[in-house]
Design a protein around this motif. Structure first.
Motif, PDB file in Angstrom:
ATOM      1  N   GLN A 100       0.915  -1.198  -0.090  1.00 17.18           N
ATOM      2  CA  GLN A 100      -0.061   0.084  -0.016  1.00 17.18           C
ATOM      3  C   GLN A 100       0.941   1.368  -0.207  1.00 17.18           C
ATOM      4  OE1 GLN A 100      -3.826   1.807   2.639  1.00 17.18           O
ATOM      5  NE2 GLN A 100      -2.257   0.408   3.429  1.00 17.18           N
ATOM      6  N   VAL A 101       0.367   2.287  -0.855  1.00 18.97           N
ATOM      7  CA  VAL A 101       0.937   3.265  -0.693  1.00 18.97           C
ATOM      8  C   VAL A 101       0.189   4.171   0.428  1.00 18.97           C
ATOM      9  CG1 VAL A 101       1.769   5.585  -1.941  1.00 18.97           C
ATOM     10  CG2 VAL A 101       1.768   3.415  -3.030  1.00 18.97           C
ATOM     11  N   ALA A 102       0.832   3.978   1.758  1.00 17.19           N
ATOM     12  CA  ALA A 102      -0.044   4.230   2.844  1.00 17.19           C
ATOM     13  C   ALA A 102       0.140   5.822   3.366  1.00 17.19           C
ATOM     14  CB  ALA A 102       0.167   3.227   3.728  1.00 17.19           C
ATOM     15  N   ARG A 103      -0.927   6.368   3.700  1.00  7.38           N
ATOM     16  CA  ARG A 103      -0.942   7.606   4.344  1.00  7.38           C
ATOM     17  C   ARG A 103      -0.574   7.370   5.924  1.00  7.38           C
ATOM     18  NH1 ARG A 103      -2.716  12.811   2.464  1.00  7.38           N
ATOM     19  NH2 ARG A 103      -2.643  11.765   0.830  1.00  7.38           N
ATOM     20  N   CYS A 104       0.260   8.063   6.284  1.00  9.73           N
ATOM     21  CA  CYS A 104       0.620   7.837   7.911  1.00  9.73           C
ATOM     22  C   CYS A 104       0.677   9.214   8.509  1.00  9.73           C
ATOM     23  CB  CYS A 104       1.871   7.216   8.038  1.00  9.73           C
ATOM     24  SG  CYS A 104       1.834   5.641   7.318  1.00  9.73           S
ATOM     25  N   TYR A 105       0.353   9.208   9.921  1.00  5.87           N
ATOM     26  CA  TYR A 105       0.047  10.408  10.550  1.00  5.87           C
ATOM     27  C   TYR A 105       1.034  10.413  11.971  1.00  5.87           C
ATOM     28  CZ  TYR A 105      -3.967  10.878   7.712  1.00  5.87           C
ATOM     29  OH  TYR A 105      -4.643  10.918   6.664  1.00  5.87           O
ATOM     30  N   ARG A 106       1.896  11.364  11.998  1.00  4.31           N
ATOM     31  CA  ARG A 106       2.446  11.556  13.281  1.00  4.31           C
ATOM     32  C   ARG A 106       2.552  12.918  13.910  1.00  4.31           C
ATOM     33  NH1 ARG A 106       7.882   8.726  11.819  1.00  4.31           N
ATOM     34  NH2 ARG A 106       7.829  10.728  10.377  1.00  4.31           N
ATOM     35  N   ASP A 107       1.990  13.260  15.222  1.00  2.00           N
ATOM     36  CA  ASP A 107       1.997  14.448  15.668  1.00  2.00           C
ATOM     37  C   ASP A 107       3.128  14.566  16.569  1.00  2.00           C
ATOM     38  OD1 ASP A 107       1.482  16.816  16.622  1.00  2.00           O
ATOM     39  OD2 ASP A 107      -0.149  16.018  18.190  1.00  2.00           O
ATOM     40  N   GLU A 108       4.071  15.389  15.990  1.00  2.00           N
ATOM     41  CA  GLU A 108       5.296  15.703  16.979  1.00  2.00           C
ATOM     42  C   GLU A 108       5.635  17.273  17.029  1.00  2.00           C
ATOM     43  OE1 GLU A 108       8.556  12.596  15.786  1.00  2.00           O
ATOM     44  OE2 GLU A 108       8.122  13.726  14.132  1.00  2.00           O
ATOM     45  N   GLY A 109       4.446  17.745  16.943  1.00  2.00           N
ATOM     46  CA  GLY A 109       4.457  19.480  17.070  1.00  2.00           C
ATOM     47  C   GLY A 109       5.323  19.774  15.947  1.00  2.00           C
ATOM     48  N   SER A 110       6.128  20.828  16.684  1.00  2.00           N
ATOM     49  CA  SER A 110       7.268  21.378  15.526  1.00  2.00           C
ATOM     50  C   SER A 110       8.294  20.837  15.454  1.00  2.00           C
ATOM     51  CB  SER A 110       7.229  22.769  16.052  1.00  2.00           C
ATOM     52  OG  SER A 110       6.188  23.691  16.034  1.00  2.00           O
ATOM     53  N   ARG A 111       8.714  20.321  14.260  1.00  2.00           N
ATOM     54  CA  ARG A 111       9.991  19.734  13.859  1.00  2.00           C
ATOM     55  C   ARG A 111      10.286  19.999  12.604  1.00  2.00           C
ATOM     56  NH1 ARG A 111      11.174  13.923  16.464  1.00  2.00           N
ATOM     57  NH2 ARG A 111      13.217  14.349  15.002  1.00  2.00           N
ATOM     58  N   PRO A 112      11.523  20.373  12.353  1.00  2.83           N
ATOM     59  CA  PRO A 112      11.902  20.942  10.931  1.00  2.83           C
ATOM     60  C   PRO A 112      12.113  19.451  10.156  1.00  2.83           C
ATOM     61  CG  PRO A 112      13.856  21.016  12.690  1.00  2.83           C
ATOM     62  CD  PRO A 112      12.502  20.522  13.403  1.00  2.83           C
ATOM     63  N   ASP A 113      11.520  19.697   8.973  1.00  7.84           N
ATOM     64  CA  ASP A 113      11.668  18.524   7.876  1.00  7.84           C
ATOM     65  C   ASP A 113      10.839  17.269   8.330  1.00  7.84           C
ATOM     66  OD1 ASP A 113      12.319  18.923   5.238  1.00  7.84           O
ATOM     67  OD2 ASP A 113      14.273  17.422   5.587  1.00  7.84           O
ATOM     68  N   ARG A 114       9.878  17.374   9.361  1.00  8.40           N
ATOM     69  CA  ARG A 114       8.724  16.492   9.501  1.00  8.40           C
ATOM     70  C   ARG A 114       7.585  16.898   9.081  1.00  8.40           C
ATOM     71  NH1 ARG A 114       9.923  11.964  13.017  1.00  8.40           N
ATOM     72  NH2 ARG A 114      12.283  11.638  12.666  1.00  8.40           N
ATOM     73  N   GLN A 115       6.502  16.071   8.675  1.00  8.56           N
ATOM     74  CA  GLN A 115       5.285  16.478   8.338  1.00  8.56           C
ATOM     75  C   GLN A 115       4.184  15.682   9.251  1.00  8.56           C
ATOM     76  OE1 GLN A 115       3.711  18.441   5.499  1.00  8.56           O
ATOM     77  NE2 GLN A 115       5.806  19.609   5.992  1.00  8.56           N
ATOM     78  N   PRO A 116       3.157  16.300   9.426  1.00  5.89           N
ATOM     79  CA  PRO A 116       2.192  15.577  10.209  1.00  5.89           C
ATOM     80  C   PRO A 116       1.652  14.504   9.537  1.00  5.89           C
ATOM     81  CG  PRO A 116       1.479  17.904   9.692  1.00  5.89           C
ATOM     82  CD  PRO A 116       2.982  17.790   9.290  1.00  5.89           C
ATOM     83  N   GLU A 117       1.478  14.522   8.271  1.00  2.90           N
ATOM     84  CA  GLU A 117       1.134  13.372   7.398  1.00  2.90           C
ATOM     85  C   GLU A 117       2.121  13.063   6.391  1.00  2.90           C
ATOM     86  OE1 GLU A 117      -2.670  14.001   5.175  1.00  2.90           O
ATOM     87  OE2 GLU A 117      -2.518  16.069   5.815  1.00  2.90           O
ATOM     88  N   PHE A 118       2.515  12.057   6.267  1.00  6.45           N
ATOM     89  CA  PHE A 118       3.470  11.505   5.443  1.00  6.45           C
ATOM     90  C   PHE A 118       2.925  10.056   4.485  1.00  6.45           C
ATOM     91  CE2 PHE A 118       5.293   8.062   8.305  1.00  6.45           C
ATOM     92  CZ  PHE A 118       4.657   8.514   9.370  1.00  6.45           C
ATOM     93  N   THR A 119       3.959   9.712   3.694  1.00  2.00           N
ATOM     94  CA  THR A 119       3.626   8.703   2.914  1.00  2.00           C
ATOM     95  C   THR A 119       4.869   7.399   2.980  1.00  2.00           C
ATOM     96  OG1 THR A 119       2.395   9.907   1.423  1.00  2.00           O
ATOM     97  CG2 THR A 119       2.963   7.758   0.507  1.00  2.00           C
ATOM     98  N   GLN A 120       4.068   6.132   3.109  1.00  2.00           N
ATOM     99  CA  GLN A 120       5.102   5.241   3.006  1.00  2.00           C
ATOM    100  C   GLN A 120       4.798   4.105   2.127  1.00  2.00           C
ATOM    101  OE1 GLN A 120       5.767   4.411   7.367  1.00  2.00           O
ATOM    102  NE2 GLN A 120       4.374   2.519   6.990  1.00  2.00           N
TER     103      GLN A 120
END
Lengths: 610, 610
Positions: free
Chosen positions: B230-250
């Motif tokens: 699956q080209v899967a949408r994933c979510y991670r709530d890390e608050g503010s972090r450079p070069d991270r996105q609250p939703e990303f794809t794996q």
């Protein structure tokens, strides 16, 4: 029997990167003499002599060795419970003459086992993995990982995967579309009451899970991406509704410099290209019908065109009627008399069916329905039969093409209401006839239909003096009706189109407004929306937005219709129940208050929220 | 210049279903004399004589007609502001001799226009759509729909789409994988502190947006799906972090009956097959390194193997040293002395660089770093130069392969800390050297590396007496170490593998535990997790779960490395800012309290949430 691939022959590569040499289901006489290694589940065992091994691809018979020297292999294969996972190695041999099983694709061969390994044992199952074992849906959903082993779920999920792959090939490889992922953590849409909210770490601020990537796809066109598609996850919080899912998938498409015909041809080609090879091919172009015609002929904007029983306006036949309530209706300015003819209805519909129908009409539509039974003796049997004059009788026969043994259902009232009622009764009667063995709708038939020329606006239900969008506020008006926007907006037709399959809406789209001024007029003046929420979109249109349009196909519904599944839950790997619950893992669930703190929310007690 | 397709020749079908006959970018001398219709944006205009028209595919020069009879065409083309959208029809002609532009792919031809239509006008832009115009990222994100018109964003998004398409072909068409969508409204994972919550309509009950489909992919294997992706949408709530996105794809993959080698070969084949054609081909198999070796040689579990400067243990050289603090360290049981050699460091590194390095070591690692400069005169220049004996000098030269003009950075302490520090300094010095013009890391070089044999558990940071999973609790132990699980679990290696590209982790996976008893022991006894939250998974393993394993590739990061983009925000169509905001549409945003009522939540005032 298990069916693997609805679309293509199985490639060798099903066995790449793993220890097995073959799948259970692929072995044939052509493999005779080959040494094979198989991995699979024990489907059943007979007299400690044979067992049938199953993988996703099919079944194969394995002979349990009886020699002393193979005692350890025998022990493994005889002691492992049903549904345990084993790996066996051995030789493909012919079944003894007379023992072949022509019903089994691998029925000419069996495996003479030399080595076996128990990979994992299985505890006592909550239900057997056999197609004929009936299970409640709740039990299936609770043990979804077992239900997925059924041949039907394997077929449905594999067909879905392959069809989506073909769609991607068509869009991406053949027509230059770009697959672009758009965010699902977005802004609340104006009027988007059905959007889930997601609290952020900023007090009082929320994301929203959008119902579609509508704004993003349009912004991509402004960004010059030209041709966009996405197999898009969408969210809709409707509480408990049968056959709806809180998350669902649409094939989402948008193109620049395109008109309605262009999108329609694209979609016809898409479905033709991706259509499963084990179904009759799709014939294009699809027929098209205006919204007005769909309503007046089928009483709905999603007509099931697999069968007739069309609605016919018979007002003219009754211009001089003596039947009181028909007279009353025809004397009103919008009054009409309409009917449908149910072929062989007199043979299949019973008195109590008609009573149910009449009750439904009164209760749901506040309308009278008159049944007219046409018996073989040509005496019409109806509460009003005596009041129907011979001239009227002939008129009806001509207009409705009535045959002996038919039943006519007749109603009178305003156009829209009578059509809606008869549209419902048409489907109701079709169900009744089919329940009694009449084949009205061929299950192998896929009847596509475009419905076009929808109204752009509808009167608001709660306040009919105001307008709301019939679809969404970005839909472009019909070019011939643009002048009416400023004078009689309720008469403007739109450039919206729906795709209907066998009476279900499987897609909808439109040419969009690309002019900022027009979009602002529609939003602010006609719809009285707060344009601030859409200021980014209005601004984007002002920076050289190209003309554009698109469509979205409901993938779950489409696959459900193609596979003939009873519910969209049968074409989704892990669906939610009616109530939006995951019965397997108990979702949604309570969360300790401290885990809500970072999001600055707290649960309201029921009293608080009233 | 605009680049369209990094992978393949442009098919004719870019012009299917639309009014244009050709794209702007595709016209060549071979089209001379053809009547064409083009749609595009006005890139610029010269002296009301020429204009350059742009679409996603490239640029073409259009001659504005000057004859009286074409006055209306001239008016349209001369008055439309830059970035307006026009449709033009005309003839492809040769440019006059000497006027060809060899830098422009369409530079041999131009369009003699006969008809023109202004499709949409453009207001004054916030910035010009030209590659050389520098814009702040905030401005780009605010007007993302304009930024997407840049050649770089077009290239990045199209390369991403095509690479994913090739991955799908490889998995689905060549290797029998099934593309299966899994829910994103799921249950909170034990310890999943970084998961967004989604309130449901049931008071106090929440869904959670999962960080990966880990549980579902394993359940699909239990369900006999055999090969899932699956080209899967994933979510991670890390608050503010450079070069991270609250939703990303794996790119999410799971297989049954597979071992570590099988997954690694699959992924090597996947990357080789999908690799962009305009890059050097991928060479397989990828080299592999144990976690222990990666740490001791590169000071990190994601080594950048494009350049040397490896960490060398030089403890033996200094066994008899008189240098006090080295002596002290070596007298401790875990004490080591390690160094890296920076080639030509004496030429490129300045005193203040070394000061920064030493300060960093003290502040971040509480460690001393000794620099040793090797000048051409062979006099070592170091605070400890005088205390280094000739024998030690020769030992160092031999072990570190020191050349004149190199700098050696030397530190002493425990193994893990010294390696980590030198690993950081190695990258820091590489950046410094490159900033001064040394080419250490060839931008065209893609250096893949498997890192294997990770520890299964790590001591908990807050409580080192307890264990936590090094990756996740479903990871299987290394077969040779299983016995240690019950005696010295902290020594157990896992069947986890990471894929590293140019020093970035782009993927990770493992063979999973398929035995319910073992999984229960790991969760309950070793990790002390609440097994109730995972009871469905434990139960599933008991019903004949096949051995299985998988991997997930971080798509955003991978595409970022391939395109050489400065940030993953440059390979995502609509990214969020550092703070998790959508700057274009002002997301997240306030929601009126009445819209929260159906979800039985209310916003806590800041005081409440403390």
């Amino acid at each position: 029997s298990l069916v693997l691939s609805p679309q293509r022959r199985i490639p060798e590569e099903f066995n790449s990167f793993v220890a097995r040499t073959n799948t259970c289901g692929e072995l044939r006489s052509s493999h005779l003499g080959q040494e094979v290694t198989l991995c699979g589940w024990i489907q059943y065992r007979r007299q400690n002599m044979f067992l049938v091994l199953r993988d996703f691809h099919g079944l194969v018979q394995v002979i349990i060795p009886q020699e002393e020297s193979a005692a350890s292999v025998k022990k493994i294969l005889c002691e492992a419970p049903v549904e345990s996972v084993v790996q066996v190695s051995g030789t493909v041999i012919s079944r003894p003459p007379g023992q072949e099983n022509p019903k089994m694709p691998t029925g000419e061969i069996e495996i003479e086992v030399k080595a076996a390994e128990l990979l994992n044992s299985c505890k006592k199952l909550p239900f057997e993995i056999k197609d004929f074992v009936k299970k409640t849906e709740a039990l299936r959903l609770r043990y979804r990982y077992l239900d997925l082993r059924s041949s039907q779920m394997q077929y449905n999920l594999r067909l879905r995967s392959q069809m989506v792959m073909k769609m991607r090939e068509y869009l991406c490889n053949l027509h230059g579309f770009v697959d672009i992922e758009t965010p699902t953590l977005f802004k609340k849409t104006p009027g988007g009451a059905k959007e889930f909210v997601v609290p952020s770490r900023e007090p009082g601020k929320f994301y929203s899970l959008p119902q579609s990537p509508q704004q993003f796809k349009q912004l991509l066109m402004v960004g010059g991406l030209d041709r966009y598609f996405q197999v898009a996850r969408c969210y809709r919080d409707e509480g408990s509704r049968p056959d709806r899912q809180p998350e669902f998938t649409q094939i989402d498409i948008e193109m620049s410099f395109v008109d309605q015909t262009g999108i329609q041809s694209l979609i016809e080609g898409l479905l033709q290209y991706s259509w499963p090879k084990d179904k009759d091919p799709v014939v294009v172009p699809f027929p098209s019908m205006t919204f007005a015609e769909a309503l007046s002929t089928y009483g709905t904007d999603k007509p099931d065109t697999r069968f007739g029983m069309k609605i016919v306006d018979i007002s003219d036949v009754f211009r001089n009627t003596k039947i009181g309530f028909l007279q009353d209706v025809l004397n009103k300015p919008q009054g009409t008399i309409k009917a449908i003819c149910i072929p062989e209805g007199a043979k299949y519909l019973q008195r109590k069916d008609i009573e149910t129908i009449r009750k439904f009409a009164t209760e749901q539509f506040n309308q009278e329905v008159l049944p007219v039974f046409l018996k073989a003796n040509r005496n019409w049997n109806s509460p009003v039969a005596k009041s129907i004059m011979e001239e009227q009788r002939l008129g009806l026969i001509r207009l409705l093409e009535i045959q002996e043994e038919d039943v006519v259902l007749l109603t009178a009232g305003e156009h829209k209401e009578t059509c809606s009622l008869l549209g419902k009764l048409r489907l109701e009667c079709a169900d009744l006839l089919e329940a009694r063995g009449v084949v009205l709708r061929d299950p192998a038939l896929f009847s596509f239909l475009w419905v076009v020329d929808f109204p752009l606006f509808l009167p608001k239900e709660e306040n009919p003096g105001e307008l709301e969008s019939a679809h969404h506020p970005f839909t472009a008006p019909h070019p011939s009706d643009i002048h009416l926007l400023y004078t009689e907006p309720e008469k403007v037709r739109s450039q919206h189109y729906d795709l209907v399959l066998n009476g279900s809406e499987i897609g909808g789209g439109s040419i969009r407004i690309h002019n900022a001024e027009l979009q602002h007029y529609v939003l602010a003046t006609l719809l009285k929306e707060d344009v601030k929420l859409l200021s980014h979109l209005l601004q984007a249109l002002d920076y050289g937005a190209p003309p554009h349009g698109g469509i979205a196909l409901g993938l779950d519904r489409l696959i459900c219709l193609i596979t003939g599944a009873a519910s969209i839950r049968d074409v989704i790997a892990f669906p939610k129940s009616f109530q939006g619950h995951d019965l397997m893992s108990n979702v949604p669930d309570y969360i300790p208050p401290e885990e809500l703190k970072p999001y600055h929310i707290q649960v309201s007690r029921p009293a608080d929220s009233e």
